[in-house]
Scaffold this motif. Sequence first.
Motif, PDB file in Angstrom:
ATOM      1  N   ARG A   1      -6.455 -10.500  10.727  1.00 21.23           N
ATOM      2  CA  ARG A   1      -7.201  -9.975   9.576  1.00 21.23           C
ATOM      3  C   ARG A   1      -6.900 -10.731   8.282  1.00 21.23           C
ATOM      4  O   ARG A   1      -7.805 -11.024   7.498  1.00 21.23           O
ATOM      5  N   LEU A   2      -5.653 -11.064   8.070  1.00 22.41           N
ATOM      6  CA  LEU A   2      -5.309 -11.794   6.850  1.00 22.41           C
ATOM      7  C   LEU A   2      -5.852 -13.223   6.896  1.00 22.41           C
ATOM      8  O   LEU A   2      -6.408 -13.711   5.911  1.00 22.41           O
ATOM      9  N   SER A   3      -5.711 -13.883   8.032  1.00 25.86           N
ATOM     10  CA  SER A   3      -6.237 -15.250   8.173  1.00 25.86           C
ATOM     11  C   SER A   3      -7.753 -15.289   8.027  1.00 25.86           C
ATOM     12  O   SER A   3      -8.303 -16.215   7.422  1.00 25.86           O
ATOM     13  N   ALA A   4      -8.431 -14.297   8.565  1.00 32.16           N
ATOM     14  CA  ALA A   4      -9.896 -14.250   8.472  1.00 32.16           C
ATOM     15  C   ALA A   4     -10.356 -14.086   7.029  1.00 32.16           C
ATOM     16  O   ALA A   4     -11.473 -14.492   6.675  1.00 32.16           O
ATOM     17  N   ASP A   5      -9.512 -13.524   6.175  1.00 34.15           N
ATOM     18  CA  ASP A   5      -9.885 -13.308   4.780  1.00 34.15           C
ATOM     19  C   ASP A   5      -9.627 -14.527   3.888  1.00 34.15           C
ATOM     20  O   ASP A   5     -10.197 -14.631   2.809  1.00 34.15           O
ATOM     21  N   PHE A   6      -8.804 -15.471   4.318  1.00 28.08           N
ATOM     22  CA  PHE A   6      -8.493 -16.633   3.480  1.00 28.08           C
ATOM     23  C   PHE A   6      -9.739 -17.332   2.941  1.00 28.08           C
ATOM     24  O   PHE A   6      -9.812 -17.622   1.744  1.00 28.08           O
ATOM     25  N   PRO A   7     -10.756 -17.633   3.759  1.00 27.57           N
ATOM     26  CA  PRO A   7     -11.927 -18.355   3.239  1.00 27.57           C
ATOM     27  C   PRO A   7     -12.687 -17.598   2.143  1.00 27.57           C
ATOM     28  O   PRO A   7     -13.467 -18.202   1.413  1.00 27.57           O
ATOM     29  N   ASN A   8     -12.446 -16.308   2.012  1.00 27.98           N
ATOM     30  CA  ASN A   8     -13.138 -15.523   0.987  1.00 27.98           C
ATOM     31  C   ASN A   8     -12.590 -15.749  -0.417  1.00 27.98           C
ATOM     32  O   ASN A   8     -13.225 -15.334  -1.389  1.00 27.98           O
TER      33      ASN A   8
END
Length: 130
Positions: A91-98
């Motif tokens: 979940r944290l890695s998936a949010d990085f590009p945001n």
Amino acid sequence: MYMLAFLYPAAPGHSFDAAHWKDVHLPLGLGLTDKHLGIRPRKILLFGPGQGGDLRPDSAPHAAIAAVMFDDRESVERFATLFEFEEAARRLSADFPNYTAGPPAILVSEVKEVTDIDAMIERFHAGEAH
């Protein structure tokens, strides 16, 4: 006091979204930390978006820094294991590009607060008199 710092990369052509970082990513990280580790930091200091020493935004080595503070080394070491939990890593890695150009570098350190500023300046002046 101990700190785990997240140093977010600066990248040409990429702006750091500080609002998303503070309002979305930070609550996500704190919630996952509470859920999986049962710990809470003493405080968090957010720095950024930053500029380089020449005051140009494009010369900074990091776009932003988050310093997550704990009272003891054991807590900061435990916090450093958060990405060992699949849900947290995903979940944290998936949010990085945001909000950032890529995953942050990590720095764990003891923190010492310097409060005797006047005494230090007086020592300087005393040394200059010789």
